[in-house]
Motif scaffolding. Structure first.
Motif, PDB file in Angstrom:
ATOM      1  N   VAL A  50       0.854  -1.187   0.000  1.00  0.00           N
ATOM      2  CA  VAL A  50       0.000   0.000   0.000  1.00  0.00           C
ATOM      3  C   VAL A  50       0.889   1.236   0.000  1.00  0.00           C
ATOM      4  O   VAL A  50       1.698   1.431   0.914  1.00  0.00           O
ATOM      5  N   ALA A  69      -3.263   0.283  -3.402  1.00  0.00           N
ATOM      6  CA  ALA A  69      -2.843  -1.048  -2.975  1.00  0.00           C
ATOM      7  C   ALA A  69      -2.633  -1.944  -4.182  1.00  0.00           C
ATOM      8  O   ALA A  69      -3.504  -2.057  -5.044  1.00  0.00           O
ATOM      9  N   THR A 116      -2.044  -5.869  -4.914  1.00  0.00           N
ATOM     10  CA  THR A 116      -2.157  -7.176  -4.269  1.00  0.00           C
ATOM     11  C   THR A 116      -1.610  -8.247  -5.198  1.00  0.00           C
ATOM     12  O   THR A 116      -2.012  -8.335  -6.360  1.00  0.00           O
ATOM     13  N   LEU A 147      -7.923   2.383  -2.169  1.00  0.00           N
ATOM     14  CA  LEU A 147      -8.582   1.937  -0.956  1.00  0.00           C
ATOM     15  C   LEU A 147      -9.547   2.982  -0.415  1.00  0.00           C
ATOM     16  O   LEU A 147      -9.356   4.189  -0.587  1.00  0.00           O
ATOM     17  N   TYR A 169      -8.597  -1.898   3.927  1.00  0.00           N
ATOM     18  CA  TYR A 169      -8.274  -2.882   2.887  1.00  0.00           C
ATOM     19  C   TYR A 169      -8.991  -4.177   3.225  1.00  0.00           C
ATOM     20  O   TYR A 169      -9.007  -4.617   4.378  1.00  0.00           O
TER      21      TYR A 169
END
Length: 762
Positions: free
Chosen positions: A49, A54, A56, A154, A163
């Motif tokens: 982040v 963010a 992932t 986010l 999150y």
């Protein structure tokens, strides 16, 4: 179509359209319907982040446990607004491609799956985007590794960033064959203060104020809840962020997250007085005394230049390091004297707990009256002097409450197999301290646990904190005593409120020893807030923990028990009184005749250690209830609750740890009873095969429909926030408001149209 396939799909393909939430891990679904989705060997998630953006990275390893070559489709629900930035999967030496279906197209795919599979859990996935890819061939008894990367912005609310990663399953709980690992790195220009997960026990490592890492790892983890992570950003020496939740027409809930900056000089830290009280009785012989001596050395090394200290050694007799009856400055010479003193410790004699604590409490405080911390290490019960635990608790509690100047807090560390945790917990709780326990001294376990225990209290930043919300009409706030705020630590304060609009949160305390500090934080208490629906349960969990502490330490009283039962019913919590949660107070819709649940029963979950401890706790409480409740004196109640059978040995240690966890309430969602589910901010109770909303009342206008009907999908499209309740099963009763109820049941009329639903919801 086999039921096991339906259950597996329900467990692996779940999303939730409301508020942009998504659910369900990625799954490899064989094209042949009689073959179940492939098992997950590893599931590893790496999150980065940067300023609310963010990225992932998901790595999953699937295992084809069949003896056949399979063709499958990989599907993964992607958060709305997220961009898939990478997909890696090699099959037979060739990279595979995937495609992202936008929400409109994905909805049609989802509804087709739901209608075909007839599994309620799938209704939560309607909405959002869907990533899918074809995988062929997958060799027999082979692994298939898949990596997926996606990027999203986010959610941000009042200084708090949220999150969520999809993990939660429906139906029969899924587990990883091996590990589930989640690591989240947070980097922010604005200092990162509190970091909080209401779902998973994360470890937090900080590298200054702008960077932190939260991590979770488990083996054969049940995938029964999503991973939620909140972190607060705030300028200033102390950050305070506030989350709220408020249903229409109800009082609200709030969570205040308080954390100091991590980069503090020794002079900015609050000075403290530490009195080490060490048990050197005969039962401490061998490795115990050696580890205890090493632990004391570790604690002495962490005393600051502005601190003062005293060492009290006790067995049959009591001996003080500084015989002038006062704490002394933590100078190098005095610390060296303490080390020489500890080197002469010999394990012999009885256990004079009462005289030792008496000496610690009568020690003269240094100038400026810094906060006093008594670190008490023992492995036994009192055998010398006053030996009645209840009398000792009453006297120690009274002495700490009457201490002038700064507060006195007792921190207990119990060692051994026969520690009475009820007695020691009462000592700690009575002074606003805490307790921890370790079974023995194998290897360096005792030293490591003691070091960790002391490090939590070694560096106070703010002392004697008090939080107020003038204008918010706050009530039922927990913890009741905020205590001190330590470096690298954070405080979570939950409560309820009746007011609304702009208010000031006022935090008062003392910094640097005695300097008063008053901080004000402007916040807005909303009149309605649908987000953060985990807060009611966190609040209820902490309140129940406070009530259970009172019952455990002072005996059961009818009003306390009734309040625990009421909260457990309302919020679906496991308590020592779980057996009373058979929903006898939940009304059944009159239009529904009780019928057996024709769906396959889920395998009963094994009784956890915490639940087993609670059952023993309830049995012990019930056994002594007549003596406790018939007595009008608190002393009699305390004496009954100090009975050794109520809190000794491994069971007592586990129960003490469980109550401590409940007071922290980090993972309230893990406390759900098997016959209750907490969704939509309230409990649903299972009765005669029907999941009934705890807010249901007879006499409301009803709309009844069948699961999977035209009206059912129309309802889901019109009110997607009802997805979690609709996913409970084919028989559900949902209170829409004070006047209307939706009943999902196989005996409902076959034809309920979209027009019928629209008219009912107007």
């Amino acid at each position: 179509m086999r039921r096991s396939l339906l259950a597996s799909l329900a467990a692996l393909l779940v999303t939730f359209a409301a508020q942009g939430r998504v659910h369900a891990i990625g799954v490899l679904l064989p094209t042949r319907p009689e073959i179940e989705p492939l098992a997950i060997r590893h599931h590893r998630v790496s999150i980065s982040v940067r300023e609310r953006i963010a990225e992932t990275r998901v790595e999953q390893v699937f295992l084809n446990q069949s003896g056949e070559t399979l063709e499958a489709t990989y599907v993964f629900p992607v958060p709305p607004g997220a961009t898939v930035s990478g997909f890696t999967m090699w099959v037979d030496g060739r990279p595979q491609r995937g495609e992202l279906l936008e929400s409109a197209q994905a909805r049609a795919v989802y509804e087709q799956i739901v209608a075909r599979m007839r599994d309620p859990g799938l209704v939560e996935q309607i909405g959002g985007n869907l990533f899918r890819a074809r995988v062929f061939p997958i060799a027999p008894h082979s692994e298939q590794r898949i990596e997926l990367r996606f990027t999203q912005t986010l959610e941000y609310q009042s200084g708090v960033v949220h999150y969520r990663y999809p993990l939660r399953t429906a139906g029969r709980a899924a587990r990883t064959l091996e590990d589930l690992t989640i690591t989240a790195e947070i980097v922010s220009r604005t200092p990162v203060r509190a970091i909080y997960s209401p779902t998973h026990a994360v470890a937090i490592a900080r590298e200054g104020d702008q960077r932190a890492i939260a991590s979770y790892e488990g083996h054969r983890v049940a995938l029964d809840q999503d991973f939620d992570l909140y972190y607060a950003v705030a300028d200033g020496d102390v950050g305070l962020s506030l989350l709220s939740h408020r249903a229409s027409g109800d009082d609200g809930y709030f969570l205040a997250m308080i954390a100091p900056r991590t980069a503090l000089t020794e002079h900015e830290l609050a000075s403290k007085e530490v009195i080490f009280v060490f048990d050197t009785s005969g039962s401490m012989a061998g490795d115990k005394i050696e580890r205890a001596r090493a632990a004391l050395d570790h604690m002495l090394a962490r005393l600051g230049p502005n601190d003062s200290f005293q060492v009290v050694r006790f067995s049959t007799d009591v001996e003080l390091l500084f015989d002038r009856g006062a704490s002394m400055p933590a100078t190098p010479a005095n610390v060296a004297s303490a080390r020489r003193f500890a080197s002469r410790f010999v394990a012999a004699g009885g256990t004079a707990i009462h005289p030792a604590l008496h000496e610690a409490l009568r020690t003269r405080a240094p100038a400026g009256a810094p906060p006093r911390m008594i670190v008490f290490l023992t492995d036994g019960m009192p055998t010398v002097g006053q030996t009645d635990p209840a009398t000792i608790v009453r006297e120690v509690t009274a002495r700490t409450a009457a201490s002038t100047g700064a507060s006195t807090r007792l921190f207990v560390f119990g060692v051994g197999d026969d520690v009475n945790t009820t007695f020691l917990d009462a000592l700690a709780v009575g002074s606003g301290g805490s307790s921890d326990y370790v079974r023995g001294a194998d290897g360096v376990e005792l030293q490591q646990r003691l070091s960790t225990f002391y490090d939590r209290i070694a560096y106070p930043v703010l002392a004697d904190l008090h939080l107020a919300l003038p204008g918010a009409s706050a009530f039922d706030v927990y913890p009741r005593d905020l205590g001190h705020l330590y470096r690298g630590d954070q405080l979570l304060v939950v409560g309820r409120y009746r007011g609304e609009g702009p208010v000031q949160v006022v935090l008062e305390g003392r910094v640097g020893g005695a300097t008063p500090l008053r901080l004000e934080f402007p916040v807005t208490m909303p009149g309605a807030e649908t987000r953060n629906d985990f807060l009611p349960r966190v609040w209820a969990t902490r309140k129940v923990a406070t009530l259970l502490d009172e019952i455990r330490l002072n005996g059961e009283r009818p009003e306390l028990r009734e309040e625990v039962v009421r909260l457990a019913r309302q919020f679906g919590l496991v308590t020592p009184y779980t057996s009373y949660l058979v929903a006898e107070d939940v009304e059944m819709p009159r239009s529904i005749a009780p019928m057996p649940d024709v769906r396959p029963m889920e395998e009963p979950a094994p009784v956890s250690e915490a639940e087993a401890d609670f059952e023993r706790f309830a049995d012990a409480t019930a056994a002594r209830a007549p003596e406790t409740t018939s007595s009008g004196s608190s002393g009699a109640g305390a004496s009954a609750s100090m009975a050794p059978e109520g809190g000794r040995g491994e069971s007592g240690r586990r129960l003490s740890a469980r109550l401590r966890d409940l007071r922290g309430a980090e993972q309230a969602a893990a406390l759900g009873a098997q016959d209750a589910r907490f969704v939509l901010g309230r409990a649903f109770v299972r009765r005669d095969g029907m999941w009934v909303d705890s807010r249901y009342r007879a006499g409301r206008r009803e709309l009844r429909m069948r699961w999977g009907s035209e009206g059912y999908f129309a309802l889901l499209r019109a009110r997607p926030e009802l997805g979690p309740a609709l996913a409970l099963g084919e028989r559900v009763t949902i209170a829409i408001d004070d006047a209307r109820v939706i009943v999902i049941d196989p005996s409902a009329p076959e034809r309920v149209t979209e027009t019928d639903v629209s008219a009912f919801l107007r």
